[in-house]
Design a protein around this motif. Structure first.
Motif, PDB file in Angstrom:
ATOM      1  N   ILE A  80     -26.158  57.512  50.162  1.00 24.34           N
ATOM      2  CA  ILE A  80     -24.882  57.186  49.462  1.00 24.34           C
ATOM      3  C   ILE A  80     -24.166  56.079  49.827  1.00 24.34           C
ATOM      4  N   ALA A  81     -24.281  55.413  51.077  1.00 25.40           N
ATOM      5  CA  ALA A  81     -23.783  54.222  51.439  1.00 25.40           C
ATOM      6  C   ALA A  81     -24.567  53.088  50.663  1.00 25.40           C
ATOM      7  N   GLN A  82     -25.768  52.952  50.491  1.00 30.01           N
ATOM      8  CA  GLN A  82     -26.758  52.086  50.034  1.00 30.01           C
ATOM      9  C   GLN A  82     -26.443  52.101  48.439  1.00 30.01           C
ATOM     10  N   PHE A  83     -26.201  53.231  47.892  1.00 32.29           N
ATOM     11  CA  PHE A  83     -26.160  53.355  46.355  1.00 32.29           C
ATOM     12  C   PHE A  83     -24.647  52.609  46.162  1.00 32.29           C
ATOM     13  N   SER A  84     -23.749  53.350  46.862  1.00 29.95           N
ATOM     14  CA  SER A  84     -22.258  52.723  46.418  1.00 29.95           C
ATOM     15  C   SER A  84     -22.401  51.081  46.836  1.00 29.95           C
ATOM     16  N   SER A  85     -22.956  50.707  47.883  1.00 33.92           N
ATOM     17  CA  SER A  85     -22.801  49.350  48.145  1.00 33.92           C
ATOM     18  C   SER A  85     -23.517  48.444  46.979  1.00 33.92           C
ATOM     19  N   GLY A  86     -24.693  48.981  46.482  1.00 34.13           N
ATOM     20  CA  GLY A  86     -25.355  48.366  45.396  1.00 34.13           C
ATOM     21  C   GLY A  86     -24.397  48.099  44.054  1.00 34.13           C
ATOM     22  N   ILE A  87     -23.587  49.403  44.070  1.00 28.40           N
ATOM     23  CA  ILE A  87     -22.840  49.282  42.636  1.00 28.40           C
ATOM     24  C   ILE A  87     -21.759  48.161  42.891  1.00 28.40           C
ATOM     25  N   CYS A  88     -21.475  48.022  44.199  1.00 31.35           N
ATOM     26  CA  CYS A  88     -20.048  47.145  44.402  1.00 31.35           C
ATOM     27  C   CYS A  88     -20.673  45.761  44.445  1.00 31.35           C
ATOM     28  N   LYS A  89     -22.005  45.551  44.864  1.00 33.97           N
ATOM     29  CA  LYS A  89     -22.358  44.247  44.660  1.00 33.97           C
ATOM     30  C   LYS A  89     -22.621  43.876  43.185  1.00 33.97           C
ATOM     31  N   ASP A  90     -23.052  44.694  42.390  1.00 35.88           N
ATOM     32  CA  ASP A  90     -23.500  44.761  41.097  1.00 35.88           C
ATOM     33  C   ASP A  90     -22.235  44.067  40.335  1.00 35.88           C
ATOM     34  N   ALA A  91     -21.251  44.677  40.778  1.00 36.80           N
ATOM     35  CA  ALA A  91     -19.849  44.462  40.191  1.00 36.80           C
ATOM     36  C   ALA A  91     -19.203  43.239  40.469  1.00 36.80           C
ATOM     37  N   GLY A  92     -19.726  42.497  41.861  1.00 33.58           N
ATOM     38  CA  GLY A  92     -19.223  41.308  42.283  1.00 33.58           C
ATOM     39  C   GLY A  92     -18.410  41.471  43.395  1.00 33.58           C
ATOM     40  N   TYR A  93     -18.161  42.575  44.156  1.00 37.24           N
ATOM     41  CA  TYR A  93     -17.431  42.880  45.077  1.00 37.24           C
ATOM     42  C   TYR A  93     -18.316  42.926  46.473  1.00 37.24           C
ATOM     43  N   GLN A  94     -18.551  41.774  46.955  1.00 37.71           N
ATOM     44  CA  GLN A  94     -19.787  41.906  47.921  1.00 37.71           C
ATOM     45  C   GLN A  94     -19.004  42.416  49.447  1.00 37.71           C
ATOM     46  N   ALA A  95     -17.857  41.847  49.295  1.00 34.76           N
ATOM     47  CA  ALA A  95     -17.057  42.076  50.739  1.00 34.76           C
ATOM     48  C   ALA A  95     -16.607  43.470  50.816  1.00 34.76           C
ATOM     49  N   ILE A  96     -16.114  44.243  49.706  1.00 37.23           N
ATOM     50  CA  ILE A  96     -16.337  45.772  49.824  1.00 37.23           C
ATOM     51  C   ILE A  96     -17.812  46.400  50.295  1.00 37.23           C
ATOM     52  N   ALA A  97     -18.677  45.893  49.512  1.00 32.09           N
ATOM     53  CA  ALA A  97     -19.964  46.324  49.748  1.00 32.09           C
ATOM     54  C   ALA A  97     -20.323  46.156  51.292  1.00 32.09           C
ATOM     55  N   ALA A  98     -19.960  45.106  51.808  1.00 27.02           N
ATOM     56  CA  ALA A  98     -20.432  44.801  53.463  1.00 27.02           C
ATOM     57  C   ALA A  98     -19.656  45.822  53.892  1.00 27.02           C
ATOM     58  N   GLN A  99     -18.374  46.232  53.720  1.00 25.18           N
ATOM     59  CA  GLN A  99     -17.686  47.453  54.380  1.00 25.18           C
ATOM     60  C   GLN A  99     -18.147  48.919  54.311  1.00 25.18           C
ATOM     61  N   ILE A 100     -18.507  48.979  53.028  1.00 26.42           N
ATOM     62  CA  ILE A 100     -19.364  50.289  52.887  1.00 26.42           C
ATOM     63  C   ILE A 100     -20.634  50.293  53.756  1.00 26.42           C
ATOM     64  N   GLU A 101     -21.451  49.348  53.756  1.00 24.38           N
ATOM     65  CA  GLU A 101     -22.706  49.412  54.680  1.00 24.38           C
ATOM     66  C   GLU A 101     -22.234  49.462  56.196  1.00 24.38           C
ATOM     67  N   ILE A 102     -21.128  48.720  56.659  1.00 24.79           N
ATOM     68  CA  ILE A 102     -20.747  49.103  58.020  1.00 24.79           C
ATOM     69  C   ILE A 102     -20.279  50.533  58.283  1.00 24.79           C
ATOM     70  N   PHE A 103     -19.456  51.082  57.327  1.00 24.50           N
ATOM     71  CA  PHE A 103     -19.005  52.352  57.397  1.00 24.50           C
ATOM     72  C   PHE A 103     -20.235  53.164  57.528  1.00 24.50           C
ATOM     73  N   GLY A 104     -21.283  53.311  56.670  1.00 22.82           N
ATOM     74  CA  GLY A 104     -22.233  53.897  56.835  1.00 22.82           C
ATOM     75  C   GLY A 104     -23.123  53.881  57.945  1.00 22.82           C
ATOM     76  N   LYS A 105     -23.254  52.946  58.593  1.00 23.07           N
ATOM     77  CA  LYS A 105     -23.929  52.648  59.827  1.00 23.07           C
ATOM     78  C   LYS A 105     -23.169  53.447  60.990  1.00 23.07           C
ATOM     79  N   LEU A 106     -21.890  53.151  60.783  1.00 22.25           N
ATOM     80  CA  LEU A 106     -21.096  53.867  62.091  1.00 22.25           C
ATOM     81  C   LEU A 106     -21.089  55.348  61.693  1.00 22.25           C
ATOM     82  N   ALA A 107     -20.826  55.827  60.573  1.00 25.59           N
ATOM     83  CA  ALA A 107     -21.148  57.262  60.280  1.00 25.59           C
ATOM     84  C   ALA A 107     -22.372  57.787  60.765  1.00 25.59           C
ATOM     85  N   ILE A 108     -23.524  57.142  60.656  1.00 26.24           N
ATOM     86  CA  ILE A 108     -24.880  57.556  61.026  1.00 26.24           C
ATOM     87  C   ILE A 108     -24.827  57.608  62.370  1.00 26.24           C
ATOM     88  N   LEU A 109     -24.301  56.467  63.379  1.00 23.83           N
ATOM     89  CA  LEU A 109     -24.097  56.467  64.730  1.00 23.83           C
ATOM     90  C   LEU A 109     -23.322  57.722  65.342  1.00 23.83           C
TER      91      LEU A 109
END
Length: 128
Positions: A80-109
């Motif tokens: 889910i984190a990769q999917f939503s991050s990819g959508i944000c990157k496609d839309a041009g929102y790299q900062a939000i995509a990076a935040q989603i990836e960080i949140f996903g990593k912390l959630a896994i932790l």
């Protein structure tokens, strides 16, 4: 659905999005979003097979069901984190995509913390 069929559908969606990117970029984004959602549901179908296989493995081994559930949660969070991050990157929102990836990593932790604690308890038992 086979990997070849899914790949062909994805490639057609990408080619359509590229064609539309020059004139109406929002349509290209919507095509990518629709293709992503379609692929998401294809993957969910494959996950059912994976879950059944894990349940069979679990019946052969004496594993705690909590660890299997944690593993499945980790897979779900990752996807889910990769999917939503990819959508944000496609839309041009790299900062939000990076935040989603960080949140996903912390959630896994956080989800994996019981496994780490059980491992540390086991190591402590061996040392004492």
């Amino acid at each position: 659905m086979s990997v070849l069929q899914v790949s062909l559908i994805a490639m057609v969606a990408v080619l359509l999005a590229i064609q539309l990117k020059g004139g109406r970029a929002e349509y290209g984004f919507l095509i990518n979003l629709a293709a992503g959602i379609f692929l998401f549901f294809c993957i969910v179908g494959k996950l059912e097979v994976f879950i059944r296989a894990v349940e069979q493995i679990q019946s052969f081994l004496t594993l705690d069901t909590e660890y299997i559930a944690i593993m499945l949660k980790m897979v779900g969070i990752t996807y889910i984190a990769q999917f939503s991050s990819g959508i944000c990157k496609d839309a041009g929102y790299q900062a939000i995509a990076a935040q989603i990836e960080i949140f996903g990593k912390l959630a896994i932790l956080v989800v994996g913390m019981p496994v780490l604690l059980a491992l540390l308890e086991t190591i402590q038992e061996f040392l004492l």
